[in-house]
Write a protein that holds these residues in place. Structure first.
Motif, short mmCIF file in Angstrom:
data_model
loop_
_atom_site.label_atom_id
_atom_site.label_comp_id
_atom_site.label_asym_id
_atom_site.label_seq_id
_atom_site.Cartn_x
_atom_site.Cartn_y
_atom_site.Cartn_z
N SER A 1 36.04 70.94 71.06
CA SER A 1 35.67 70.44 70.03
C SER A 1 34.51 69.08 70.23
N GLY A 2 34.04 68.46 69.33
CA GLY A 2 33.09 67.66 69.54
C GLY A 2 33.82 66.34 70.17
N GLY A 3 34.95 65.80 69.73
CA GLY A 3 35.73 64.82 70.13
C GLY A 3 36.26 65.05 71.46
N PHE B 1 25.45 69.98 61.26
CA PHE B 1 26.19 70.10 62.48
C PHE B 1 26.75 68.74 62.86
N GLN B 2 27.79 68.94 63.86
CA GLN B 2 28.34 67.79 64.22
C GLN B 2 27.22 67.21 65.11
N THR B 3 26.42 67.80 65.96
CA THR B 3 25.35 67.32 66.59
C THR B 3 24.03 67.73 65.96
N LEU C 1 29.56 68.82 55.24
CA LEU C 1 28.94 67.76 56.29
C LEU C 1 30.12 67.48 57.35
N ASP C 2 29.69 67.87 58.59
CA ASP C 2 30.40 67.66 59.80
C ASP C 2 30.12 66.24 60.45
N GLU C 3 30.98 65.19 60.26
CA GLU C 3 30.87 63.95 60.93
C GLU C 3 29.44 63.49 60.39
N PRO C 4 28.94 63.21 59.25
CA PRO C 4 27.66 62.74 58.99
C PRO C 4 27.27 61.26 59.39
N LYS D 1 38.66 71.66 62.50
CA LYS D 1 37.85 71.22 61.12
C LYS D 1 36.56 71.80 61.47
N THR D 2 35.84 71.51 62.56
CA THR D 2 34.46 72.23 62.66
C THR D 2 34.73 73.86 62.81
N THR D 3 35.79 74.18 63.38
CA THR D 3 35.82 75.76 63.24
C THR D 3 36.03 76.27 61.89
MG LIG Z 1 34.27 68.94 64.99
#
Ligand SMILES: [Mg+2]
Ligand SMILES: Nc1ncnc2c1ncn2[C@@H]1O[C@H](COP(=O)(O)OP(=O)(O)OP(=O)(O)O)[C@@H](O)[C@H]1O
Ligand SMILES: Nc1ncnc2c1ncn2[C@@H]1O[C@H](COP(=O)(O)OP(=O)(O)OP(=O)(O)O)[C@@H](O)[C@H]1O
Ligand SMILES: NC(N)=O
Ligand SMILES: [Mg+2]
Lengths: 349, 231, 249, 382, 291
Positions: free
Chosen positions: B134-136, C85-87, C167-170, C43-45
């Motif tokens: 995951s990102g984190g 996207f998160q990135t 929204l992923d970590e905007p 969460k992202t998943t």
């Molecule tokens: Mg994530």
């Protein structure tokens, strides 16, 4: 914009003057280069704009060429006769596949539709499954190889390795006569112009932007609600149709169509012109195709022994020092010439 | 320890840094602040040698490193955590750490354990390719990677981005420990002001590719400075 | 209110590892929902599954009553589900305006895509404004900084006018003032749309969240108001730690 | 300004002649040696005072193993360089590509390689063997040896396919059994399956029309399989001394070839030819049938020009019929009717030293019959 | 039936040839993303090395293996250092670049060694074969199989067990980050290319046992080599091995039942069909992030 207009006019004038100043032999060569330039426009679309490095463009060129050649051969053989190669291949009756090509309308349609259809089906299969990048490049190369083997193996149907040669007529034009040759040249020039125009409009349209987006981030495009496979398939099909047209014109101009024109090496050579000219700029691709093929003629005439060094070497140099091709060089020159703004003054800290 | 003076840098034709000057004394923790797009990341990349300055000088311990290749800067004791969860996606977590360890001068396996003490969660993913994290988790890995080199100067570009609050505490604790106990020097880009406030000795504010303010951390409570950051 | 998004019994497995495990999750029409949870909670998943990027092992995702599982990405977008996207990912060779215009044009029939863009639509203009990118409108997106990309991505989502925004970590990587701008923007959008926001910034959460869902190890740990969730000992143990969470001074 | 200008080649003290072979690409392997032989002939003729008192000046172009290029370069030699004649080509495909160019321009091509016949262009002289001077004698020889079961292997193009058609017609008439007919793409290098098929079929002989590099792979892989020349000889029609060198003599020794000329052919002209060739190009060089045919072509043309008193094409064509020279292979005579050459057929046995020993030869030069009209069994072929 | 059984070892030996020619590409193409069309010319360089060394000692063929590795490897290193390193991140451009290089190398070979083929004489112990249970096993084929296995094991150990292999993968996946990790990226690139090209050289020596040695040598193998890598999955060693074996058997049986031309076409069709099912080859490592 102004620059573009001026160079366009210059090009048209040059092309119009060519039949007057060039010998029929040289004019024939120029007409051949124009054919390659038509293919180049399609490649610039697919590769430069769409990121699909197609190493199998020779296949579509060939499909167009064979369709045209079949028509011309039948026309020559007359209603009863068989094309010459069938005679010495021992074919006694005209194969069914050949029959419709006696009709000029069918043949002309096939010149565009057959390559288009093949590209469309292949694109649908391959792009839907997200085959891309180097995978696509190598697959398309394999396609070219397979296609050649198929053509060669069907001697009675295709003339095998020899392909088809010896065309004397093209829709009423006498190909052995300089005037007929000039007329065929003119047709090639006009087709190139139309091809260029169509491609230009396409690139400037929203679809063109979408294509670039697909090139740079196919997966991201999906999340904007577009299907990249559709975008790519359409573009690939258009580029195949262009190649088919070029192949069809090549036949009366050069007087031969054979598998040797369609394999891996010729397909790569088609790309070389585009790379040298600049794949991101349509006009660059055209100029590159003409320049590279002219250089090939020149080098191989004057340095029959070592011209591969020159060809290979020149090509490597261009790629290294002008990765965006001649168009890139022109662009940066133009940038330098036209940037009136004084360079930012460096202030020592 | 690190000194940047009069540095200009550009991406191709686009100039981004204009005469940036910065001092990071040994053992200090300097925080770089500024809005999005002012050139913070560009500054760190220039310090690490990814971008070559078109003017100016960068020195480390008095030694000119302006043109030194990146990997030699790392061997000289610098480490960098780039912005945005960067890893070797197809290497496993373990391989990500191992490959870094093998490229350091010390090659002491204990460094891996030390780094993982800050991010214990990573241990359970040892065999997972980093690209699947995951990102984190990836960001945690990125910081662990940098710690493994046992740097003397650590450059962090928004290190807490995407990391859950409790782990941010851990990171804060770890950096503080290294900073106070081992004398680690830190150059930090951070938008998360609390974090910066608690750790930093001094700060610089950048705007439009220039350093517009520099001062001790106490000044951060100034209305003036806050406004500068809020523009 | 009716449920716009209904996730039931969702299970996502990667190489034997269950990233999401028996997840039930419902978002009502018009809601602004915050989704938090430890790194790796899923969460992202979850967003990936809703938007078609990841195929679940089992379970269903219904959007306005329609099953999304098995649909291709662009279909889901066309149904009205948009995401960031998160990135942040944008098209680097296209200008900022072209990025936005492309996002805006996705409902045009294919035929009209072959026409040239003339000028800038209202939606694009206001997205430019909202993302504060007017000055950079004709720059290739490749030159944008991390934060600017994030803004562009939000802008691209806005012009698409999806019914549901994920929204992923905007606000990650945004400065304080920009967080505030984003927060206000969110509130404006939420008044007319349904929004799900993933965020680790507790300060931001406290300020803008109404209902919060906490994910942990692939399932819902808690759901409730910000205050409820913040005080929950389990949430504190797995997620918040001793601190009150991240805040921008 | 571009007069279709064959025959205009004589200007001042020089006569320009075109040489058009592949100097690059897959065919260069073979064609470069033919070019060398042609250049040698030109040099010799010039040393003896040239033709009609003028020096021959070769203009060399590269066909690049690419048929359209052959057509283009032929056109260039004719209309740009205005050469008096062109010597060139190897593959039938290149010849077919050039044919219309020469016919259209009424210019002359001298084609120096054995080929599949069924052709007789008024603007081409064929100095290599046609089928009744190579393939048919080889079949006669095999039949005489009592070989009743044959396996056909060839590259996938017109020469092998036509050759095999002839072989099958011959076999059908003479009670020979054809056990298999296999083609592989040009440049193919994987022969283990094919070799296995041969081993399985157990033929008395293999008739090999593979071309170029494939021969190397074929013979190397054949040898590993335990098939020996004693049990199953291979008769090749495209393997000459040069190819034997590349295959490795140890891999082909004991197998048969069919040609009209070998380096070992004993004639005074050949002694001189081999000596001159080695002197010019190196002692390790070998000579071969196509080289000799190319060498002959230059001499035959020169004789015809002398007889005609001009390089003008129609005059040369008319003069050519009946021209005879003492070639390295023996007497060769141009057949005025079909513009082929009467040649002696020879079957050779490959030796361990890479040379080829003649084991049989036709009693005298065989009259060329490209359409096999004089053979009953070949009725259905053309 | 005997012939059919004979196709088994033939399939295996075709697989071994495919594997040998493709193995080097798992470095240059699979790892570094360079579509190196000059790979075939490195194979050719290996073959010519064997040619030049023959007759020097009684075991010159065996000696040629390491020497060819070095010769082709150094050529690859020079290519990387002089040209390729300017092209990272532009994989499709490398294809054209290296194609230009391959043209030049072919011409160079033609000028140095002459256009005709040359012959490398196989050592005596590789001549002939043995009959096993009615199946004929030529020694030269068996040698190639053994060599392929040895090379695969070596590459596998290198990639997975050795720090250098790890370093290489790191550089390829993220050049910038590799630099930040203290890896001398330039050196790693050159070394990777040396290995990939060196393996091509080894393949070249082996191929002298079964094929022609001439300036066009590389062109015969290059497409097949890339197809193996593509079908196997980029950068996946086990994928390449499986693909080579699958293609080897497919080829051997298809050719047995049809003919060489048709078999080749069918193999292409099979690969396209296969990529419909596994678009990225047999084994893929997919990241989660986009693009
Ligand atoms: Mg994530
Ligand atoms: N690759 C690039 N090419 C051209 N310009 C670039 C490039 N990367 C960044 N820039 C420009 O340089 C400027 C500074 O970017 P930088 O990434 O250093 O900003 P930053 O301060 O780190 O911002 P953020 O807080 O958003 O990360 C920006 O205006 C950006 O547009
Ligand atoms: N393809 C995969 N293979 C194996 N594990 C995976 C894969 N994709 C995701 N995971 C794992 O699934 C878990 C959930 O990841 P996800 O990205 O959804 O977390 P998250 O809640 O978004 O975390 P963060 O806050 O750090 O972004 C993580 O442990 C991750 O490592
Ligand atoms: N004529 C031949 N051998 O192609
Ligand atoms: Mg930044």
């Amino acid at each position: 914009m102004r620059w573009g207009r001026i160079s366009l006019v210059v090009c048209i004038v040059l092309l119009a003057l060519a039949p007057v100043v060039l010998s029929p032999f040289r004019l024939g060569l120029l007409a051949k280069y124009l054919c390659f330039a038509i293919v180049a426009v399609g490649i610039a679309l697919a590769w430069g704009q769409g990121g699909m490095l197609t190493l199998g463009q020779g296949v579509f060129f060939g499909l167009g060429g064979y369709a045209m050649a079949m028509y011309l051969k039948l026309k020559e053989a007359g209603s009863a006769g068989l094309p010459d190669f069938m005679v010495w291949s021992g074919v006694e009756e005209l194969p069914a596949l050949w029959k419709p090509f006696g009709n000029p309308v069918f043949a002309l349609a096939a010149v565009m539709l057959v390559p288009g259809l093949v590209a469309f089906l292949l694109g649908l299969l391959v792009f839907r499954q997200r085959v891309r990048g180097a995978y696509f490049a190598i697959l398309s190369q394999a396609l070219a190889a397979a296609f050649v083997i198929l053509l060669v193996g069907q001697q009675g149907l295709t003339g095998g390795t020899n392909g088809m040669t010896n065309f004397t007529q093209f829709f009423g034009l006498d190909l052995t006569d300089p005037n007929g040759q000039r007329a065929v040249y003119a047709v090639a020039a006009v087709v190139l112009g139309v091809t260029f125009l169509v491609a230009k409009l396409l690139v400037r349209s929203r679809f063109g932007r979408l294509l670039v987006a697909v090139r740079d981030g196919e997966d991201r495009v999906r999340f904007l609600g577009y299907d990249p496979a559709v975008v790519k398939t359409i573009t690939f099909t258009i580029s195949a149709v262009m190649a088919g047209l070029a192949g069809a014109l090549f036949v009366p101009i050069v007087g031969i169509i054979s598998p040797a024109l369609l394999g891996i090496v010729p397909s790569l050579e088609l790309l070389v012109g585009v790379a040298v000219g600049g794949r991101f700029v349509l006009a660059g691709a055209i100029a590159g195709a003409i320049a590279v093929n002219y250089a090939k003629t020149l080098f191989s005439e004057d340095f029959a022994e070592g011209w591969l060094y020159l060809q290979g070497g020149l090509f490597v140099l261009v790629l290294v020092f002008a990765p965006k091709g001649l168009a890139g060089v022109v662009e940066s020159l133009r940038y330098r010439l036209s940037s009136r703004k004084p360079a930012p003054v460096e202030v020592a800290a | 320890m690190l000194s940047v003076s009069g540095v200009d840098a550009a991406y191709g034709r686009a100039r981004v840094l204009f005469g940036v000057g910065l001092e990071v004394p040994a053992g200090s923790l300097v925080c770089v602040m500024g809005r999005n797009g002012v050139g913070k990341t560009t500054l760190l990349k220039t310090v690490m040698g990814t971008l070559t300055p078109t003017a100016g000088r960068i020195t480390l311990d008095g030694r000119d490193i302006t043109r030194m290749p990146t990997h030699q800067r790392v061997r000289a004791g610098m480490a960098y955590v780039p912005q945005g969860h960067v890893s070797f996606p197809q290497l496993t977590v373990w391989e990500n750490l191992q490959v870094t360890l093998e490229a350091t001068g010390h090659r002491d396996p204990a460094a891996v354990d030390e780094a993982l003490d800050v991010f214990p969660a990573l241990r359970q993913f040892f065999k997972r390719p980093a690209g699947f994290l995951s990102g984190g988790q990836r960001q945690q890995l990125a910081i662990a990677r940098a710690l493994i080199t046992r740097p003397r100067l650590l450059l962090l570009d928004e290190p807490t981005e995407g990391i859950q609050p409790s782990v941010i505490d851990e990171i804060e604790g770890a950096i503080e420990r290294l900073h106070r106990e081992a004398g680690l020097t830190v150059l930090l880009v951070e938008q998360y002001l609390d974090f910066a406030l608690r750790l930093a000795d001094s700060f610089v504010v950048m705007d439009a590719g220039e350093v517009v303010h520099a001062g001790a951390v106490e000044e951060l409570h100034d209305e003036e400075v806050r406004r500068m950051l809020a523009v | 209110m009716t449920a716009l998004l209904e996730v039931r019994g969702l299970r996502v497995v990667f190489d034997g590892f269950a990233a999401i495990d028996g997840l039930d999750f419902t978002v009502e029409e018009g809601e602004l929902r915050f989704l938090i949870g430890p790194n790796g909670a899923g969460k992202t998943t979850l967003i990936d599954v809703v938007t078609g990027l990841t195929k679940p092992a089992s379970g269903s995702v219904r959007f306005g009553g329609e099953e999304l599982v098995g649909k291709r990405e662009h279909h889901i977008v066309r149904l009205g589900v948009g995401r960031t996207f998160q990135t942040a990912t944008v098209f680097e060779d296209l200008t900022v305006v072209e990025n936005l215009d492309l996002a805006d044009s996705f409902r045009l029939p294919l035929r009209s895509l072959f026409r040239r863009r003339r000028g800038v639509s209202d939606a694009v203009a206001s997205a430019l404004e909202a993302a504060d990118l007017t000055a950079l409108a004709d720059k290739p997106a490749g030159v944008l900084s991390h934060g600017q990309r994030q803004w562009l991505e939000i802008g691209m989502l806005l012009v698409q006018q999806p019914k549901l925004l994920l929204l992923d970590e905007p606000v990650a990587g945004m400065s304080r003032s920009e967080r505030e701008r984003t927060g206000e923007l969110l509130h404006r959008i939420a008044s007319t749309h349904t929004v799900v926001v993933v965020e680790h910034d507790m300060e931001f959460l406290r300020k803008y969240a109404r209902k919060v869902t906490v994910l942990h190890q692939g399932h819902v740990l808690r759901e409730g108001s910000v205050a409820d969730v913040q005080e929950d000992p389990e949430v504190r143990a797995v997620y918040l730690g001793r601190a009150k969470g991240k805040a921008v001074g | 300004v571009d007069e279709p200008g064959a025959g205009a080649g004589a200007s001042g003290d020089d006569i320009k002649v075109g040489i058009l072979h592949s100097l690059s690409g897959t065919m260069a392997i073979s064609e470069v040696t033919v070019r060398d032989a042609e250049l040698l002939a030109i040099e010799e003729i010039n040393a003896k005072g040239g033709v009609l008192g003028k020096k021959l000046v070769p203009v060399t172009e590269d066909g690049a193993s690419d048929w359209p290029t052959f057509a283009e370069k032929a056109q260039k030699l004719i209309s740009q360089d205005k050469v008096a004649t062109v010597f060139g080509g190897w593959t039938s495909a290149s010849r077919k590509a050039m044919l219309p160019v020469f016919e259209r321009n009424k210019a002359l091509l001298w084609y120096p390689v054995q080929y599949e016949g069924l052709e007789s262009s008024p603007y081409i002289f064929y100095t290599g063997a046609t089928t009744n001077q190579q393939i048919v004698p080889a079949l006669d020889y095999l039949a005489a040896q009592g070989k009743k079961r044959m396996f056909l292997v060839g590259s996938d193009y017109v020469f092998p396919r036509t050759a095999n058609k002839i072989i099958k017609a011959y076999a059908a008439a003479k009670g020979i059994e054809v056990l298999g007919e296999e083609y592989t793409p040009l440049g193919h290098t994987e022969y283990s399956t094919l070799v296995n098929k041969i081993a399985d079929a157990k033929p008395d002989a293999v008739f090999n029309t593979l071309n170029g590099d494939s021969n190397v792979a074929f013979f190397k892989q054949l040898r590993g399989s335990g098939i020996t020349p004693q049990t199953t000889p291979v008769v090749s029609v495209s393997v000459a001394e040069e190819e034997v060198k590349g295959i490795g003599p140890e891999n082909v020794a004991g197998h048969l070839v069919a040609w009209n000329y070998y380096q070992t052919t004993t004639t005074p002209a050949n002694d001189a030819f081999v000596k001159a060739f080695k002197a010019k190009y190196g002692a390790d060089k070998v000579t071969s049938d196509p080289m000799e045919a190319g060498y002959n072509a230059v001499y035959l043309w020169a004789e015809a020009v002398k007889k005609a008193g001009t390089v003008e094409v129609e005059a040369v064509k008319k003069a050519a019929g009946g021209i005879t020279i003492d070639a390295p292979e023996g007497k060769t005579t141009i057949d005025g009717e079909n513009q082929h050459v009467a040649k002696t057929a020879r079957i050779g046995l490959v030796q361990a030293d890479g040379q080829i020993k003649e084991v049989w030869s036709s009693p005298g030069p065989i009259k060329p019959d490209p359409y096999l009209k004089s053979y009953d069994w070949a009725d259905g072929l053309s | 039936m005997g012939a059919l059984a004979n196709q088994l070892p033939i399939g295996l030996s075709i697989a071994a040839v495919l594997l040998l020619i493709a193995l080097g590409l798992t470095f240059t193409f699979g790892q570094m993303g360079v579509i190196n069309m000059a790979h075939g010319e490195f194979i050719m360089a290996g073959a010519y090395t064997a040619y030049l060394l023959q007759g020097l000692t009684s075991q010159s063929f065996l000696i040629a293996l390491p020497v060819a590795f070095v010769v082709a490897g150094v050529m690859g290193l020079l290519l990387e250092w002089s040209l390729i390193r300017r092209f990272y991140g532009r994989p499709l451009d490398t294809l054209l670049l290296t194609w230009g290089v391959s043209l030049v190398l072919q011409q160079l070979a033609r000028d140095i060694f002459g256009a005709p083929n040359v012959q490398v004489t196989a050592p005596g112990w590789l001549v002939g074969g043995v009959d096993l249970l009615g199946i004929r096993l030529p020694y030269n084929r068996m040698f190639i199989v053994v060599l392929a296995v040895v090379c695969v094991v070596g590459v596998w150990l290198y990639l997975t067990r050795m720090p250098a292999g790890r370093r290489m993968r790191a550089v390829v996946q993220n050049r910038e980050l590799a630099g930040y990790s203290g890896i001398a990226t330039g050196r790693v690139d050159r070394f990777t290319f040396l290995l990939g090209s060196g393996l091509a050289g080894v393949a070249g020596v082996a191929l002298t046992l079964v094929g022609p040695v001439g300036p066009s040598l590389g062109t015969f193998y290059i497409v097949d080599a890339f197809l193996v890598v593509v079908a196997g999955g980029l950068g996946q060693l086990r994928g390449a091995v499986l693909a080579a074996v699958a293609l080897g058997f497919l080829n051997s049986y298809l050719e047995f039942w049809t003919d060489a031309s048709l078999a080749k076409v069918l193999v292409f069709v099979a690969i396209i069909a296969f990529l419909q099912v596994r678009p990225q080859g047999m084994f893929v490592l997919k990241g989660r992030s986009l693009v």
